[in-house]
Scaffold this motif. Structure first.
Motif, PDB file in Angstrom:
ATOM      1  N   ARG A 175     -57.535 -17.335  55.134  1.00  0.00           N
ATOM      2  CA  ARG A 175     -58.493 -18.034  56.000  1.00  0.00           C
ATOM      3  C   ARG A 175     -59.574 -18.707  55.160  1.00  0.00           C
ATOM      4  O   ARG A 175     -59.945 -19.859  55.417  1.00  0.00           O
ATOM      5  N   ILE A 176     -60.088 -18.006  54.171  1.00  0.00           N
ATOM      6  CA  ILE A 176     -61.123 -18.575  53.298  1.00  0.00           C
ATOM      7  C   ILE A 176     -60.553 -19.737  52.496  1.00  0.00           C
ATOM      8  O   ILE A 176     -61.191 -20.786  52.358  1.00  0.00           O
ATOM      9  N   ALA A 177     -59.354 -19.569  51.972  1.00  0.00           N
ATOM     10  CA  ALA A 177     -58.732 -20.627  51.176  1.00  0.00           C
ATOM     11  C   ALA A 177     -58.502 -21.888  52.005  1.00  0.00           C
ATOM     12  O   ALA A 177     -58.745 -23.005  51.531  1.00  0.00           O
ATOM     13  N   LYS A 178     -58.049 -21.728  53.237  1.00  0.00           N
ATOM     14  CA  LYS A 178     -57.835 -22.897  54.106  1.00  0.00           C
ATOM     15  C   LYS A 178     -59.145 -23.636  54.350  1.00  0.00           C
ATOM     16  O   LYS A 178     -59.189 -24.859  54.317  1.00  0.00           O
ATOM     17  N   VAL A 208     -59.855 -27.848  44.686  1.00  0.00           N
ATOM     18  CA  VAL A 208     -60.751 -26.871  45.315  1.00  0.00           C
ATOM     19  C   VAL A 208     -61.598 -26.263  44.209  1.00  0.00           C
ATOM     20  O   VAL A 208     -61.081 -25.783  43.207  1.00  0.00           O
ATOM     21  N   LYS A 209     -62.907 -26.300  44.400  1.00  0.00           N
ATOM     22  CA  LYS A 209     -63.834 -25.771  43.399  1.00  0.00           C
ATOM     23  C   LYS A 209     -64.384 -24.417  43.848  1.00  0.00           C
ATOM     24  O   LYS A 209     -64.300 -24.053  45.023  1.00  0.00           O
ATOM     25  N   ALA A 210     -64.975 -23.717  42.897  1.00  0.00           N
ATOM     26  CA  ALA A 210     -65.564 -22.411  43.197  1.00  0.00           C
ATOM     27  C   ALA A 210     -66.607 -22.532  44.301  1.00  0.00           C
ATOM     28  O   ALA A 210     -66.707 -21.661  45.171  1.00  0.00           O
ATOM     29  N   SER A 211     -67.358 -23.617  44.295  1.00  0.00           N
ATOM     30  CA  SER A 211     -68.392 -23.794  45.318  1.00  0.00           C
ATOM     31  C   SER A 211     -67.771 -23.915  46.710  1.00  0.00           C
ATOM     32  O   SER A 211     -68.360 -23.454  47.694  1.00  0.00           O
ATOM     33  N   ASP A 212     -66.584 -24.514  46.815  1.00  0.00           N
ATOM     34  CA  ASP A 212     -65.894 -24.598  48.104  1.00  0.00           C
ATOM     35  C   ASP A 212     -65.551 -23.197  48.605  1.00  0.00           C
ATOM     36  O   ASP A 212     -65.739 -22.880  49.777  1.00  0.00           O
ATOM     37  N   VAL A 213     -65.065 -22.374  47.705  1.00  0.00           N
ATOM     38  CA  VAL A 213     -64.690 -21.002  48.065  1.00  0.00           C
ATOM     39  C   VAL A 213     -65.940 -20.215  48.450  1.00  0.00           C
ATOM     40  O   VAL A 213     -65.938 -19.471  49.439  1.00  0.00           O
ATOM     41  N   GLN A 214     -67.008 -20.382  47.705  1.00  0.00           N
ATOM     42  CA  GLN A 214     -68.248 -19.666  48.015  1.00  0.00           C
ATOM     43  C   GLN A 214     -68.767 -20.034  49.395  1.00  0.00           C
ATOM     44  O   GLN A 214     -69.167 -19.164  50.171  1.00  0.00           O
ATOM     45  N   ILE A 215     -68.748 -21.317  49.715  1.00  0.00           N
ATOM     46  CA  ILE A 215     -69.219 -21.762  51.029  1.00  0.00           C
ATOM     47  C   ILE A 215     -68.289 -21.240  52.124  1.00  0.00           C
ATOM     48  O   ILE A 215     -68.749 -20.758  53.166  1.00  0.00           O
ATOM     49  N   ALA A 216     -66.990 -21.315  51.887  1.00  0.00           N
ATOM     50  CA  ALA A 216     -66.019 -20.852  52.882  1.00  0.00           C
ATOM     51  C   ALA A 216     -66.108 -19.344  53.109  1.00  0.00           C
ATOM     52  O   ALA A 216     -65.887 -18.863  54.221  1.00  0.00           O
ATOM     53  N   ALA A 217     -66.460 -18.600  52.074  1.00  0.00           N
ATOM     54  CA  ALA A 217     -66.521 -17.142  52.181  1.00  0.00           C
ATOM     55  C   ALA A 217     -67.843 -16.656  52.751  1.00  0.00           C
ATOM     56  O   ALA A 217     -67.953 -15.486  53.151  1.00  0.00           O
ATOM     57  N   LYS A 218     -68.831 -17.516  52.809  1.00  0.00           N
ATOM     58  CA  LYS A 218     -70.181 -17.101  53.225  1.00  0.00           C
ATOM     59  C   LYS A 218     -70.207 -16.330  54.546  1.00  0.00           C
ATOM     60  O   LYS A 218     -70.866 -15.287  54.628  1.00  0.00           O
ATOM     61  N   PRO A 219     -69.503 -16.782  55.592  1.00  0.00           N
ATOM     62  CA  PRO A 219     -69.550 -16.010  56.847  1.00  0.00           C
ATOM     63  C   PRO A 219     -69.004 -14.587  56.710  1.00  0.00           C
ATOM     64  O   PRO A 219     -69.347 -13.709  57.488  1.00  0.00           O
ATOM     65  N   PHE A 220     -68.163 -14.361  55.723  1.00  0.00           N
ATOM     66  CA  PHE A 220     -67.550 -13.038  55.549  1.00  0.00           C
ATOM     67  C   PHE A 220     -68.346 -12.153  54.591  1.00  0.00           C
ATOM     68  O   PHE A 220     -68.103 -10.958  54.517  1.00  0.00           O
ATOM     69  N   THR A 221     -69.269 -12.756  53.854  1.00  0.00           N
ATOM     70  CA  THR A 221     -69.992 -11.994  52.843  1.00  0.00           C
ATOM     71  C   THR A 221     -71.477 -11.792  53.168  1.00  0.00           C
ATOM     72  O   THR A 221     -72.152 -11.054  52.467  1.00  0.00           O
ATOM     73  N   GLU A 222     -71.959 -12.447  54.221  1.00  0.00           N
ATOM     74  CA  GLU A 222     -73.357 -12.279  54.604  1.00  0.00           C
ATOM     75  C   GLU A 222     -73.559 -10.920  55.235  1.00  0.00           C
ATOM     76  O   GLU A 222     -72.700 -10.417  55.949  1.00  0.00           O
ATOM     77  N   LYS A 223     -74.714 -10.339  54.947  1.00  0.00           N
ATOM     78  CA  LYS A 223     -74.999  -9.009  55.501  1.00  0.00           C
ATOM     79  C   LYS A 223     -75.931  -9.126  56.661  1.00  0.00           C
ATOM     80  O   LYS A 223     -76.726  -9.951  56.824  1.00  0.00           O
TER      81      LYS A 223
END
Length: 75
Positions: free
Chosen positions: A43-46, A60-75
């Motif tokens: 899901r994050i990769a897509k 795909v850059k690291a920043s793309d992955v970081q932004i995509a993962a944000k909803p799953f990593t926020e506390k």
């Protein structure tokens, strides 16, 4: 194409669970965590692919992955 459940090694998942503090890890727990992590990873990769495409890039850059993962990593 590999089945999603084969993408992460179970030994790596066992290590992740032990790193989280477990003394012992059941095989069923490792298999389930692997399934969940792989599903989230896809899901994050897509989303990361969509972000890079929207930015006009094929890479795909690291920043793309970081932004995509944000909803799953926020506390």
């Amino acid at each position: 194409m590999k089945d999603l459940s084969e993408e992460l090694s179970l030994s790596a998942v066992h290590r992740i669970i032990r790193k989280a503090g477990a003394e012992r890890v059941g095989e069923d727990a490792a298999e389930e965590l692997a399934r969940v992590l792989e599903e989230l990873g896809v899901r994050i990769a897509k989303q990361a692919v969509e972000l890079s495409s929207h930015a006009g890039r094929k890479t795909v850059k690291a920043s793309d992955v970081q932004i995509a993962a944000k909803p799953f990593t926020e506390k």
